[in-house]
Scaffold this motif. Structure first.
Motif, PDB file in Angstrom:
ATOM      1  N   TYR A 270      23.303 -21.914   3.729  1.00 48.76           N
ATOM      2  CA  TYR A 270      22.477 -20.926   3.038  1.00 48.76           C
ATOM      3  C   TYR A 270      22.314 -19.660   3.873  1.00 48.76           C
ATOM      4  O   TYR A 270      22.312 -18.549   3.341  1.00 48.76           O
ATOM      5  CB  TYR A 270      21.116 -21.513   2.654  1.00 48.76           C
ATOM      6  CG  TYR A 270      21.139 -22.237   1.311  1.00 48.76           C
ATOM      7  CD1 TYR A 270      21.145 -21.515   0.124  1.00 48.76           C
ATOM      8  CD2 TYR A 270      21.176 -23.617   1.249  1.00 48.76           C
ATOM      9  CE1 TYR A 270      21.188 -22.163  -1.100  1.00 48.76           C
ATOM     10  CE2 TYR A 270      21.216 -24.281   0.033  1.00 48.76           C
ATOM     11  CZ  TYR A 270      21.223 -23.555  -1.143  1.00 48.76           C
ATOM     12  OH  TYR A 270      21.264 -24.188  -2.354  1.00 48.76           O
TER      13      TYR A 270
ATOM     14  N   GLY B 166      16.664 -31.931  -3.293  1.00 48.18           N
ATOM     15  CA  GLY B 166      16.767 -31.129  -4.514  1.00 48.18           C
ATOM     16  C   GLY B 166      16.006 -29.821  -4.351  1.00 48.18           C
ATOM     17  O   GLY B 166      16.515 -28.725  -4.639  1.00 48.18           O
TER      18      GLY B 166
ATOM     19  N   LEU C 187      17.715 -27.466  -1.978  1.00 51.42           N
ATOM     20  CA  LEU C 187      18.904 -26.822  -2.542  1.00 51.42           C
ATOM     21  C   LEU C 187      18.539 -25.728  -3.542  1.00 51.42           C
ATOM     22  O   LEU C 187      19.251 -24.734  -3.669  1.00 51.42           O
ATOM     23  CB  LEU C 187      19.804 -27.864  -3.211  1.00 51.42           C
ATOM     24  CG  LEU C 187      20.561 -28.774  -2.242  1.00 51.42           C
ATOM     25  CD1 LEU C 187      21.222 -29.932  -2.990  1.00 51.42           C
ATOM     26  CD2 LEU C 187      21.632 -27.979  -1.485  1.00 51.42           C
ATOM     27  N   LEU C 188      17.426 -25.923  -4.248  1.00 50.53           N
ATOM     28  CA  LEU C 188      17.079 -24.979  -5.318  1.00 50.53           C
ATOM     29  C   LEU C 188      16.201 -23.816  -4.844  1.00 50.53           C
ATOM     30  O   LEU C 188      16.357 -22.687  -5.329  1.00 50.53           O
ATOM     31  CB  LEU C 188      16.384 -25.720  -6.459  1.00 50.53           C
ATOM     32  CG  LEU C 188      17.288 -26.665  -7.246  1.00 50.53           C
ATOM     33  CD1 LEU C 188      16.486 -27.443  -8.286  1.00 50.53           C
ATOM     34  CD2 LEU C 188      18.424 -25.886  -7.928  1.00 50.53           C
TER      35      LEU C 188
ATOM     36  N   TRP D  38      17.236 -20.201  -4.327  1.00 56.08           N
ATOM     37  CA  TRP D  38      17.734 -19.437  -5.471  1.00 56.08           C
ATOM     38  C   TRP D  38      16.619 -18.837  -6.313  1.00 56.08           C
ATOM     39  O   TRP D  38      16.866 -18.114  -7.268  1.00 56.08           O
ATOM     40  CB  TRP D  38      18.613 -20.322  -6.364  1.00 56.08           C
ATOM     41  CG  TRP D  38      19.807 -20.837  -5.636  1.00 56.08           C
ATOM     42  CD1 TRP D  38      20.011 -22.111  -5.206  1.00 56.08           C
ATOM     43  CD2 TRP D  38      20.971 -20.089  -5.237  1.00 56.08           C
ATOM     44  NE1 TRP D  38      21.217 -22.217  -4.556  1.00 56.08           N
ATOM     45  CE2 TRP D  38      21.828 -20.983  -4.563  1.00 56.08           C
ATOM     46  CE3 TRP D  38      21.364 -18.756  -5.373  1.00 56.08           C
ATOM     47  CZ2 TRP D  38      23.057 -20.587  -4.028  1.00 56.08           C
ATOM     48  CZ3 TRP D  38      22.585 -18.359  -4.840  1.00 56.08           C
ATOM     49  CH2 TRP D  38      23.414 -19.271  -4.188  1.00 56.08           C
ATOM     50  N   ARG D  39      15.363 -19.156  -5.987  1.00 56.59           N
ATOM     51  CA  ARG D  39      14.262 -18.702  -6.845  1.00 56.59           C
ATOM     52  C   ARG D  39      14.171 -17.186  -6.904  1.00 56.59           C
ATOM     53  O   ARG D  39      13.602 -16.626  -7.833  1.00 56.59           O
ATOM     54  CB  ARG D  39      12.935 -19.305  -6.392  1.00 56.59           C
ATOM     55  CG  ARG D  39      12.374 -18.719  -5.123  1.00 56.59           C
ATOM     56  CD  ARG D  39      11.151 -19.501  -4.653  1.00 56.59           C
ATOM     57  NE  ARG D  39      10.505 -18.868  -3.514  1.00 56.59           N
ATOM     58  CZ  ARG D  39      10.980 -18.877  -2.268  1.00 56.59           C
ATOM     59  NH1 ARG D  39      12.108 -19.481  -1.995  1.00 56.59           N
ATOM     60  NH2 ARG D  39      10.324 -18.273  -1.287  1.00 56.59           N
TER      61      ARG D  39
ATOM     62  N   SER E  87      14.177 -19.727   2.667  1.00 53.14           N
ATOM     63  CA  SER E  87      15.525 -19.657   2.097  1.00 53.14           C
ATOM     64  C   SER E  87      16.593 -19.381   3.144  1.00 53.14           C
ATOM     65  O   SER E  87      17.699 -19.013   2.802  1.00 53.14           O
ATOM     66  CB  SER E  87      15.583 -18.556   1.031  1.00 53.14           C
ATOM     67  OG  SER E  87      14.524 -18.700   0.117  1.00 53.14           O
TER      68      SER E  87
END
Lengths: 356, 454
Positions: B163, B313, B316-317, B320-321, B339
């Motif tokens: 990331y 989960g 990983l998410l 992207w918010r 992030s």
């Protein structure tokens, strides 16, 4: 592991070979040591020398007055005081090294002068020492201002304080004030002439500290104390008695302009050849920012020239001009504190601290 | 396939070594924080603290903060030696995370990393080998552990690196070499490499190399033939960043964490080395019991599976918010934290607040250092959520001071990655009335430029 170290050494030596090819100091786009030594030789030392010699004259004028308390000697004393106060404006922006540890600026120029129970203070032993932190606002140039200009409305009236009932105490206090200006100046000046000056001009670590001190001076002393406080920016209420040189208010703008001009000169440099913050920005390809800063300085100067020479009068009659001046100074602060520090990778270690 | 993977086992040694070094580094960084006087300056001195949204219940503890740090230090030791491991790691996670939640001024990606890593470690059997726990309770001792327990740590590291790499794929970083350029070009006094830092190509080299390093390093570490070389890069890269930038203990954490990618042989050797250095005899001879594999109980296994799947989960998410927000991410910083956006922006700001008494019309400017520390002022000046929180604090303060309806305005200017300063917050908006929500803050002025990329 051993292999790693060998490899690391190879990489290092590769870079150091390369180093020899380009290590010509003159060609560096950014040379902090060169900059610092230029600041020392072309700004700090000459300015301190002028100030020190003015203080010597001040001492002489004081001694003459103490021996022979005449109007003529008073006028001469007053004159020398103003000369020294004016050259002080240039050295005030170097609050580093010994200047910082002896609170050079706090002792020499905390205004407004403290009038609370003044007579008792003059008669006390405290007024003969002035070394305590509590007496910071009872000494230095603001105290001299009061003692030479503010004791009475007329010269005769002022003279009467030194020849009258408590004359010895007033004379002693005045003498202590001037002697202390002298001793603090000597300490600060010797420090710059000696060890600290050498350290400062040879160690790139000081670059960060220097830029911080410079911007802090501009923001806290020049903008806030000299203009912001009298204009009531932080309270919403004007405070005419917060000006510098309160007892001879027609000198207040002059002192402020001196400080502003000297700050600007430190940014631009005395001439084209010398290293300066401006030159550094140009070398790094930041001509745009440099031009903006120069314009902002000029605009601050031209706005300041519109002020009445008596800032107290200016505040009382048309404070808006003071606020405009403050805005013009803020523009400089913004460019220095935000853009300049960012481009030069200087982290701000203070944030609008007022040095109190 | 999933079942076979879950049944796969591996040596426990890598987990044990990880535990020892993790505990040691946490102890050092806690002591370091303490010795530098940062507990006082960061957690005791400030008069006001910037809470995280939703974590307002986390209150500063004044001098009790020292107790919290002491808990961190003690549990670090316990983790290191593997004594009462489960309790120690839970307490460490809680105390460390509590400290981090007190004031978001101190937010750093690597503190967040420590928080979530210690959370993960709660569920892994790090104390079943080369630990006091296993020495006292031989039944606990296990030479082998499910493969996924080691892989979970690798996965977390992979997320961090990849990331971080993805975030570097943007036009400022790759095409302008910013902010690396700003950071390097004035460091000409840096030993050996200094004189190179004035060259453009060096800035681009550092930027591109950094991006590729972050994106790819995990794959080179996973692939055996390139592993040693890759680890050499890990060491060099992190030591160099440590020397160049003030990033504290993070490089060491990453260097030590990278060891997890190596085979257990290396970890066995490290353990033998440690045993020789430490010289605790009974502890040395604790290898007698027959090799055994650590087994989670069935129910526990299910619960952990649920927790860890959710955990990863979220990991990983979460990065992207930012896609949910309009406007430039680097400018608004909406969806920026948590992030792995590391060293991407060079921002400096100046925010001057004005209070207007609605009843009298009287107005005055705030001196920020009357309320905040210089560190807080620095962080506040460039981040909108700080600005509105501070504005609310000022509003409340002046209501107490007797101004019935204080309006709060800000003149805020920010420079981003070498651009000239621009006005940041709408100066006509009364921030006293604006809420600090997850929704987009409409009073952030537009950036008027695009930074292309992920």
């Amino acid at each position: 592991m051993k292999k790693c170290f060998v490899l690391l050494l190879i990489v290092m030596s590769f870079f150091s070979c390369d180093d020899d090819l380009v290590s010509n100091e003159e060609n560096r786009l950014f040379d902090s040591v060169g900059f610092l030594s230029n600041v020392l030789t072309n700004h700090i030392l000459p300015e301190f020398r002028t100030f020190s010699s003015d203080v010597v004259d001040l001492i002489e004028a004081k001694d003459a007055f103490v021996v022979d308390k005449t109007i003529e000697n008073l006028l001469n004393f007053r004159n020398q005081y103003l000369v020294a106060y004016t050259s002080y404006q240039s050295v005030a922006k170097y609050g580093l090294g010994r200047s910082a540890t002896i609170n050079f600026n706090q002792n020499l120029n905390t205004f407004p002068f403290n009038l609370v129970e003044l007579e008792a203070f003059v008669l006390s032993d405290q007024s003969k020492e002035l070394t305590s932190v509590n007496t910071q606002n009872r000494q230095g140039f603001p105290a001299a201002d009061f003692l030479l200009n503010g004791l009475a409305d007329t010269d005769e009236g002022i003279l009467a304080f030194y020849t009258g009932e408590n004359g010895t105490d007033y004379t002693q206090y005045l003498s202590t004030v001037v002697d202390r200006i002298d001793s603090l100046s000597e300490q600060a000046s010797n420090d710059w002439e000696g060890t600290f000056g050498n350290e400062f001009s040879s160690d790139s670590e000081f670059f960060n500290l220097y830029v911080n001190t410079y911007i802090q001076y501009f923001e806290s002393t020049l903008r806030t104390m000299k203009i912001g406080f009298p204009a009531g920016v932080n309270t919403g209420t004007i405070s005419p008695i917060s000006i510098e040189s309160l007892y001879k208010p027609e000198e207040s703008r002059g002192l402020y302009l001196e400080a502003l001009a000297s700050s600007r000169l430190l940014y631009t440099g005395i001439n084209e050849e010398q290293s300066s913050l401006s030159k550094i920005l140009i070398n790094l390809g930041e001509e745009g920012l440099d031009a903006r800063i120069k314009i902002a300085f000029l605009e601050a100067q031209s706005q300041s020239n519109r002020l009445n020479e008596n800032l107290r009068l200016q505040v009382e009659t048309d404070n808006n001009e003071m606020l405009l001046t403050r805005d013009a100074l803020q523009e400089v602060v913004r460019l220095l504190k935000v853009d300049l520090t960012s481009k030069l990778n200087v982290s701000i270690t203070f944030q609008d601290n007022d040095g109190d | 396939m999933v079942i076979t993977y879950l049944n796969k086992t591996t040596k426990t040694a890598p987990l044990a070594v990880f535990r020892v070094f993790f505990g040691l580094l946490m102890l050092i960084s806690t002591i370091r924080f303490w010795v530098y006087g940062w507990i006082d300056s960061v957690y005791v001195q400030p008069k006001f603290f910037f809470s995280y949204y939703g974590f307002e219940f986390v209150k500063p503890l004044g001098n009790w903060t020292y107790v919290l740090f002491a808990i961190c230090a003690i549990t670090s030791v316990l983790i290191c030696i593997g004594y009462r491991y489960r309790l120690a790691i839970i307490l460490f996670f809680l105390s460390f995370t509590y400290i981090e939640l007190i004031d978001k001024t101190t937010y750093l990606n690597h503190y967040y990393f420590i928080s979530i890593l210690s959370f993960l470690l709660i569920f892994l059997p790090l104390n079943t080998y080369f630990s006091i726990d296993a020495y006292i309770k031989p039944k606990l001792k296990a030479h082998f552990t499910p493969q996924w327990t080691v892989d979970a740590i690798k996965l977390l590291l992979a997320i961090v690196y990849i990331y971080a790499g993805l975030a570097k794929i943007n036009s400022d970083w790759l095409l302008e070499a910013q902010p690396i350029k700003i950071w390097l070009r004035t460091r000409t006094d840096f030993p050996v490499l200094g004189s190179l830092f004035q060259y453009q190509w060096v800035h681009y080299f550092f930027s591109w190399f950094g991006m590729l390093y972050d994106l790819l390093i995990v794959f080179f570490l996973l692939y055996k033939p390139t592993r040693k070389m890759a680890y050499f890069f890990v060491i060099t890269f992190h030591l160099l960043t440590h020397a160049l930038f003030p990033i504290g203990m993070f490089p060491y954490v990453m260097i030590v964490s990278g060891l997890i990618f190596f085979d257990s042989d290396l970890h066995e050797k490290i353990i033998i080395r440690i045993k020789k250095i430490v010289r605790i005899r009974p502890f040395l001879e604790s290898n007698i019991i027959a090799p055994k594999t650590y087994k989670y109980s069935k129910i526990y296994h299910k619960i952990i599976a649920g927790i860890l799947v959710t955990f990863f989960g979220i990991q990983l998410l979460l990065p992207w918010r930012y896609l949910c927000y309009p406007e430039e991410l680097f400018w608004t910083e909406e969806g920026y934290r948590f992030s792995w956006r590391v060293m991407l922006v060079e921002k400096v700001g100046l925010s001057v607040f004005t209070i207007v008494d609605s009843d009298t019309g009287k107005q005055f400017e705030i001196r920020n250092n009357d309320f905040l520390t210089s560190f807080q002022i620095k962080q506040m000046s460039t981040q909108p959520d700080f600005i509105v929180q501070y504005a609310h604090m000022l509003r409340n303060h002046y209501i107490q001071e007797g101004i019935a309806n204080p309006k709060v305005y800000v003149q805020s200017y920010v420079t981003l990655n070498g651009r000239l300063n621009k006005q940041f917050i709408d100066p006509t908006i009364n921030l006293a009335n604006e809420k600090d929500l997850f929704a987009h803050k409409k009073w952030i002025l537009p950036f008027y430029e695009t930074i292309k990329g992920l």
